[in-house]
Write an enzyme that holds these catalytic residues in place. Structure first.
Site, PDB file in Angstrom:
ATOM      1  N   ARG A 149       0.985  -1.261  -0.145  1.00  0.00           N
ATOM      2  CA  ARG A 149       0.019  -0.144   0.047  1.00  0.00           C
ATOM      3  C   ARG A 149       0.909   1.330  -0.012  1.00  0.00           C
ATOM      4  O   ARG A 149       0.631   2.383   0.889  1.00  0.00           O
ATOM      5  CB  ARG A 149      -1.123  -0.003   1.106  1.00  0.00           C
ATOM      6  CG  ARG A 149      -1.832  -1.168   1.519  1.00  0.00           C
ATOM      7  CD  ARG A 149      -2.984  -1.106   0.232  1.00  0.00           C
ATOM      8  NE  ARG A 149      -3.795  -1.960   0.476  1.00  0.00           N
ATOM      9  CZ  ARG A 149      -3.845  -3.258  -0.284  1.00  0.00           C
ATOM     10  NH1 ARG A 149      -2.810  -3.667  -1.067  1.00  0.00           N
ATOM     11  NH2 ARG A 149      -5.076  -4.021  -0.291  1.00  0.00           N
ATOM     12  N   SER A 157     -10.673  -1.114   2.972  1.00  0.00           N
ATOM     13  CA  SER A 157      -9.989  -1.280   4.411  1.00  0.00           C
ATOM     14  C   SER A 157      -9.564  -0.014   4.745  1.00  0.00           C
ATOM     15  O   SER A 157      -9.074   0.693   4.077  1.00  0.00           O
ATOM     16  CB  SER A 157      -8.559  -2.111   4.031  1.00  0.00           C
ATOM     17  OG  SER A 157      -9.185  -3.394   3.630  1.00  0.00           O
ATOM     18  N   GLU A 208      -5.289   3.500   6.041  1.00  0.00           N
ATOM     19  CA  GLU A 208      -4.741   3.251   4.655  1.00  0.00           C
ATOM     20  C   GLU A 208      -5.444   4.442   4.001  1.00  0.00           C
ATOM     21  O   GLU A 208      -5.037   5.128   2.884  1.00  0.00           O
ATOM     22  CB  GLU A 208      -5.332   2.046   4.186  1.00  0.00           C
ATOM     23  CG  GLU A 208      -5.229   1.840   2.853  1.00  0.00           C
ATOM     24  CD  GLU A 208      -5.819   0.605   2.090  1.00  0.00           C
ATOM     25  OE1 GLU A 208      -5.694  -0.607   2.444  1.00  0.00           O
ATOM     26  OE2 GLU A 208      -6.466   0.776   0.926  1.00  0.00           O
TER      27      GLU A 208
HETATM   28  P1  FAD Z   1      -8.670   8.305  -5.326  1.00  0.00           P
HETATM   29  O1  FAD Z   1      -9.333   7.871  -3.886  1.00  0.00           O
HETATM   30  O2  FAD Z   1      -9.644   9.473  -5.911  1.00  0.00           O
HETATM   31  O3  FAD Z   1      -7.326   9.036  -4.731  1.00  0.00           O
HETATM   32  C1  FAD Z   1      -6.444   8.367  -3.775  1.00  0.00           C
HETATM   33  C2  FAD Z   1      -5.141   9.234  -3.821  1.00  0.00           C
HETATM   34  O4  FAD Z   1      -4.256   9.241  -5.043  1.00  0.00           O
HETATM   35  C3  FAD Z   1      -5.576  10.668  -3.335  1.00  0.00           C
HETATM   36  O5  FAD Z   1      -4.664  11.011  -2.754  1.00  0.00           O
HETATM   37  C4  FAD Z   1      -5.428  11.421  -4.992  1.00  0.00           C
HETATM   38  O6  FAD Z   1      -4.821  12.590  -4.715  1.00  0.00           O
HETATM   39  C5  FAD Z   1      -4.277  10.506  -5.447  1.00  0.00           C
HETATM   40  N1  FAD Z   1      -4.579  10.537  -7.023  1.00  0.00           N
HETATM   41  C6  FAD Z   1      -5.583  10.253  -7.578  1.00  0.00           C
HETATM   42  N2  FAD Z   1      -5.348  10.134  -8.988  1.00  0.00           N
HETATM   43  C7  FAD Z   1      -4.029  10.861  -9.088  1.00  0.00           C
HETATM   44  C8  FAD Z   1      -3.158  11.010 -10.237  1.00  0.00           C
HETATM   45  N3  FAD Z   1      -3.718  10.890 -11.571  1.00  0.00           N
HETATM   46  N4  FAD Z   1      -1.779  11.687 -10.205  1.00  0.00           N
HETATM   47  C9  FAD Z   1      -1.531  11.803  -8.712  1.00  0.00           C
HETATM   48  N5  FAD Z   1      -2.214  11.502  -7.660  1.00  0.00           N
HETATM   49  C10 FAD Z   1      -3.443  11.063  -7.835  1.00  0.00           C
HETATM   50  N6  FAD Z   1      -7.568  -0.993  -2.592  1.00  0.00           N
HETATM   51  C11 FAD Z   1      -6.676  -2.052  -2.773  1.00  0.00           C
HETATM   52  O7  FAD Z   1      -5.246  -1.767  -2.876  1.00  0.00           O
HETATM   53  N7  FAD Z   1      -7.041  -3.187  -2.799  1.00  0.00           N
HETATM   54  C12 FAD Z   1      -8.245  -3.597  -2.751  1.00  0.00           C
HETATM   55  O8  FAD Z   1      -8.626  -4.670  -2.585  1.00  0.00           O
HETATM   56  C13 FAD Z   1      -9.300  -2.448  -2.364  1.00  0.00           C
HETATM   57  N8  FAD Z   1     -10.460  -2.798  -2.167  1.00  0.00           N
HETATM   58  C14 FAD Z   1     -11.666  -1.682  -2.082  1.00  0.00           C
HETATM   59  C15 FAD Z   1     -12.993  -2.036  -1.908  1.00  0.00           C
HETATM   60  C16 FAD Z   1     -13.896  -0.915  -1.885  1.00  0.00           C
HETATM   61  C17 FAD Z   1     -15.376  -1.228  -1.616  1.00  0.00           C
HETATM   62  C18 FAD Z   1     -13.404   0.475  -1.655  1.00  0.00           C
HETATM   63  C19 FAD Z   1     -14.257   1.665  -1.789  1.00  0.00           C
HETATM   64  C20 FAD Z   1     -11.993   0.614  -1.830  1.00  0.00           C
HETATM   65  C21 FAD Z   1     -11.014  -0.272  -1.967  1.00  0.00           C
HETATM   66  N9  FAD Z   1      -9.726  -0.127  -2.273  1.00  0.00           N
HETATM   67  C22 FAD Z   1      -8.829  -1.244  -2.473  1.00  0.00           C
HETATM   68  C23 FAD Z   1      -9.022   1.398  -2.129  1.00  0.00           C
HETATM   69  C24 FAD Z   1      -9.272   2.160  -3.539  1.00  0.00           C
HETATM   70  O9  FAD Z   1     -10.142   1.181  -4.505  1.00  0.00           O
HETATM   71  C25 FAD Z   1      -7.881   2.002  -4.299  1.00  0.00           C
HETATM   72  O10 FAD Z   1      -7.109   2.714  -3.433  1.00  0.00           O
HETATM   73  C26 FAD Z   1      -7.915   3.027  -5.676  1.00  0.00           C
HETATM   74  O11 FAD Z   1      -6.714   2.571  -6.252  1.00  0.00           O
HETATM   75  C27 FAD Z   1      -8.331   4.381  -5.513  1.00  0.00           C
HETATM   76  O12 FAD Z   1      -8.788   5.001  -6.708  1.00  0.00           O
HETATM   77  P2  FAD Z   1      -9.481   6.209  -6.893  1.00  0.00           P
HETATM   78  O13 FAD Z   1      -9.521   6.507  -8.259  1.00  0.00           O
HETATM   79  O14 FAD Z   1     -10.712   6.339  -6.270  1.00  0.00           O
HETATM   80  O15 FAD Z   1      -8.360   7.231  -5.986  1.00  0.00           O
HETATM   81  N1  EPU Z   2     -10.829 -11.152   9.566  1.00  0.00           N
HETATM   82  C1  EPU Z   2     -11.467 -11.219  10.663  1.00  0.00           C
HETATM   83  N2  EPU Z   2     -12.748 -10.607  10.903  1.00  0.00           N
HETATM   84  C2  EPU Z   2     -12.920  -9.478  10.114  1.00  0.00           C
HETATM   85  C3  EPU Z   2     -12.295  -9.403   8.883  1.00  0.00           C
HETATM   86  C4  EPU Z   2     -11.041 -10.226   8.544  1.00  0.00           C
HETATM   87  O1  EPU Z   2     -11.203 -11.966  11.634  1.00  0.00           O
HETATM   88  O2  EPU Z   2     -14.118  -8.783  10.355  1.00  0.00           O
HETATM   89  C5  EPU Z   2      -9.671 -11.969   9.351  1.00  0.00           C
HETATM   90  C6  EPU Z   2     -10.077 -13.223   8.259  1.00  0.00           C
HETATM   91  O3  EPU Z   2     -10.588 -14.168   8.828  1.00  0.00           O
HETATM   92  C7  EPU Z   2      -8.562 -13.525   7.807  1.00  0.00           C
HETATM   93  C8  EPU Z   2      -7.897 -12.115   7.863  1.00  0.00           C
HETATM   94  O4  EPU Z   2      -8.589 -11.397   8.929  1.00  0.00           O
HETATM   95  O5  EPU Z   2      -7.945 -14.532   8.675  1.00  0.00           O
HETATM   96  C9  EPU Z   2      -7.603 -11.448   6.508  1.00  0.00           C
HETATM   97  O6  EPU Z   2      -9.066 -11.080   6.093  1.00  0.00           O
HETATM   98  P1  EPU Z   2      -9.265 -11.009   4.600  1.00  0.00           P
HETATM   99  O7  EPU Z   2      -8.735 -11.795   3.635  1.00  0.00           O
HETATM  100  O8  EPU Z   2     -10.838 -10.572   4.337  1.00  0.00           O
HETATM  101  O9  EPU Z   2      -8.228  -9.718   4.209  1.00  0.00           O
HETATM  102  P2  EPU Z   2      -8.073  -8.081   4.904  1.00  0.00           P
HETATM  103  O10 EPU Z   2      -6.805  -8.244   5.343  1.00  0.00           O
HETATM  104  O11 EPU Z   2      -9.217  -7.888   5.638  1.00  0.00           O
HETATM  105  C10 EPU Z   2      -6.981  -7.264   2.649  1.00  0.00           C
HETATM  106  C11 EPU Z   2      -6.752  -5.830   2.093  1.00  0.00           C
HETATM  107  C12 EPU Z   2      -7.958  -5.954   1.152  1.00  0.00           C
HETATM  108  C13 EPU Z   2      -8.005  -6.995  -0.106  1.00  0.00           C
HETATM  109  C14 EPU Z   2      -7.953  -8.110   0.917  1.00  0.00           C
HETATM  110  C15 EPU Z   2      -7.975  -9.326  -0.173  1.00  0.00           C
HETATM  111  C16 EPU Z   2      -5.496  -4.511   3.276  1.00  0.00           C
HETATM  112  C17 EPU Z   2      -5.445  -3.377   4.284  1.00  0.00           C
HETATM  113  N3  EPU Z   2      -6.582  -4.965   3.018  1.00  0.00           N
HETATM  114  O12 EPU Z   2      -7.972  -7.245   3.455  1.00  0.00           O
HETATM  115  O13 EPU Z   2      -7.735  -4.466   0.495  1.00  0.00           O
HETATM  116  O14 EPU Z   2      -9.073  -6.683  -0.757  1.00  0.00           O
HETATM  117  O15 EPU Z   2      -6.939  -8.339   1.480  1.00  0.00           O
HETATM  118  O16 EPU Z   2      -6.702  -9.575  -0.616  1.00  0.00           O
HETATM  119  O17 EPU Z   2      -4.244  -4.862   2.982  1.00  0.00           O
HETATM  120  C18 EPU Z   2      -8.120  -2.439   0.652  1.00  0.00           C
HETATM  121  O18 EPU Z   2      -7.021  -2.117   0.550  1.00  0.00           O
HETATM  122  O19 EPU Z   2      -8.950  -1.353   0.532  1.00  0.00           O
HETATM  123  C19 EPU Z   2      -8.681  -3.708   0.568  1.00  0.00           C
HETATM  124  C20 EPU Z   2     -10.206  -3.715   0.702  1.00  0.00           C
END
Ligand code: FAD
Ligand code: EPU
Length: 348
Positions: A163, A234, A330
């Protein structure tokens, strides 16, 4: 460049909070960024580039210009062994992933359904289900604001981490991501080591489409859809702590999940720590800890920025008291003029 008549940011970020900007401008061409940054009437105005706002929390109204990145275009270069994709920063990430799957190109399927734009993906090196962007990224094209030059940074130069990237540190406020280069191998290796994905191997031959579908299914089951429940994924990072601390925690919690990251360090699951702190479903005003996935803080409908900040502080303090682990957010905290942090907003 288009200036929006509306000043509300509610539909421009996934927490769906009722916050305002002084101005919202949509940018379609890389040159527009320069025009805006060099415009004398905007010189001292704070500016924030926004993708889909899925990784940030507006802590208050933004006293400046929100610049919506809407750069479009995808081109492909095919070689014997790879597909090289050059993707403009304003393309939607999941649409790109779906498009590659539809064309039989593997490599991005584990990263399906992550909200946001392609240009935001390198900022925090998005990752899910055992794959991070850094493994598929060939380069990132950035515009240096001071010089007006576009420079191609190799993936190594982006200093990707968990991240994390150079864009959150040395290059913060100095560059704008305008395009991302991805390199997808024609020899596809399924990445199914992660939990529920491993079961796919039991059914015989694993396909790109099957991994994509499974990832989408898991995500739809576990994570709230920001179109219906405001959230930013997250809220906290999974903390990396010392082996010694885990040993101590294990005396009371022998089943704690953890992953060795090497060098005497271990990654803990923040969701588990929050759930064990009995915080699932815990509410402050309109903000709550999601009842299925404790790592996600949600807007139940009428949350204010303050509700989410108070809830986040309560989660950090409670987890610390119980496990001596300090959670770091994050989600990017955005203040009135620039980025801030939970610690800074709580000290005010
Ligand atoms: P924004 O939120 O609009 O911007 C994020 C940051 O980047 C801000 O500081 C912004 O100023 C900067 N920025 C944006 N565009 C540019 C650019 N072109 N140049 C310079 N700076 C810029 N993240 C994960 O890694 N893994 C996941 O599994 C994951 N799951 C998610 C699930 C949900 C339901 C949600 C809501 C979010 C999740 N995220 C996850 C977080 C998010 O989706 C990612 O961080 C994504 O890349 C953000 O994209 P955005 O366009 O919305 O960025
Ligand atoms: N867990 C719990 N309780 C909860 C949630 C999770 O006990 O309420 C336990 C699960 O049972 C498991 C462990 O935590 O043992 C990990 O959970 P999970 O696999 O759901 O992944 P996570 O660590 O909660 C991370 C990323 C997600 C990404 C998933 C899948 C971070 C901060 N988050 O979540 O990214 O989608 O793994 O790879 O690294 C994001 O960054 O926004 C995001 C959603």
């Amino acid at each position: 460049m288009k200036t929006k008549s509306d000043k509300s940011l509610k539909s421009f970020h996934t927490f769906g909070l009722d916050v305002l900007a002084r101005e919202i401008i949509e940018v379609q061409w890389p040159e527009d960024f320069l025009t805006l940054w060099q415009n004398p009437s905007y010189l001292s105005t704070p500016k924030l580039i926004l993708g889909e706002g899925s990784n940030l929390l507006f802590c208050e109204n933004f006293q400046g210009v929100i610049v919506l990145n809407r750069l479009k275009g995808i081109s492909i270069l095919e070689t014997e062994q790879h597909w090289h994709l050059h993707v403009a920063a304003g393309e939607n990430w999941h649409e790109l992933v779906s498009w590659t799957i539809g064309h039989g190109m593997g490599g991005l399927e584990n990263l399906a359904l992550i909200p946001g734009l392609v240009g935001s993906a390198p900022i925090q090196n998005i990752g899910a289900y055992g794959v991070e962007l850094k493994e598929r990224c060939e380069y990132v094209d950035v515009l240096f604001i001071a010089s007006g030059k576009t420079v191609r940074l190799s993936a190594a130069k982006c200093e990707f981490g968990y991240r994390d990237s150079v864009f959150k540190r040395k290059l913060k406020y100095k560059t704008i991501v305008v395009a991302v280069g991805l390199k997808l191998s024609k020899v596809w290796l399924p990445m199914i080591g992660y939990g529920a994905l491993a079961k796919l191997a039991e059914g015989g031959k694993v396909t790109i489409r099957a991994v994509f579908d499974k990832v989408c299914e898991i995500r739809r089951n576990n994570l709230p859809d920001p179109h219906t429940i405001g959230n930013a994924g997250s809220f906290f990072k999974n903390p990396i702590v010392s082996v010694a601390l885990v040993r101590k925690i294990k005396e009371t919690y022998p089943t704690i999940p953890y992953y060795n990251t090497g060098g005497g360090k271990v990654k803990l699951a923040a969701g588990w720590l929050i759930e064990q702190s009995e915080l699932k479903g815990f509410c402050v005003g309109g903000a709550a800890v999601h009842s299925k996935q404790a790592l996600v803080l949600i807007n139940t409908g009428e949350a204010t920025s303050k509700d989410i900040i108070k809830l986040a502080k309560h989660v950090v303090d409670t987890v610390y008291q119980r496990f001596w682990v300090k959670l770091e957010h994050e989600v990017r905290f955005i203040g009135a003029a620039r980025e801030t942090s939970l610690e800074a907003v709580c000290q005010r």
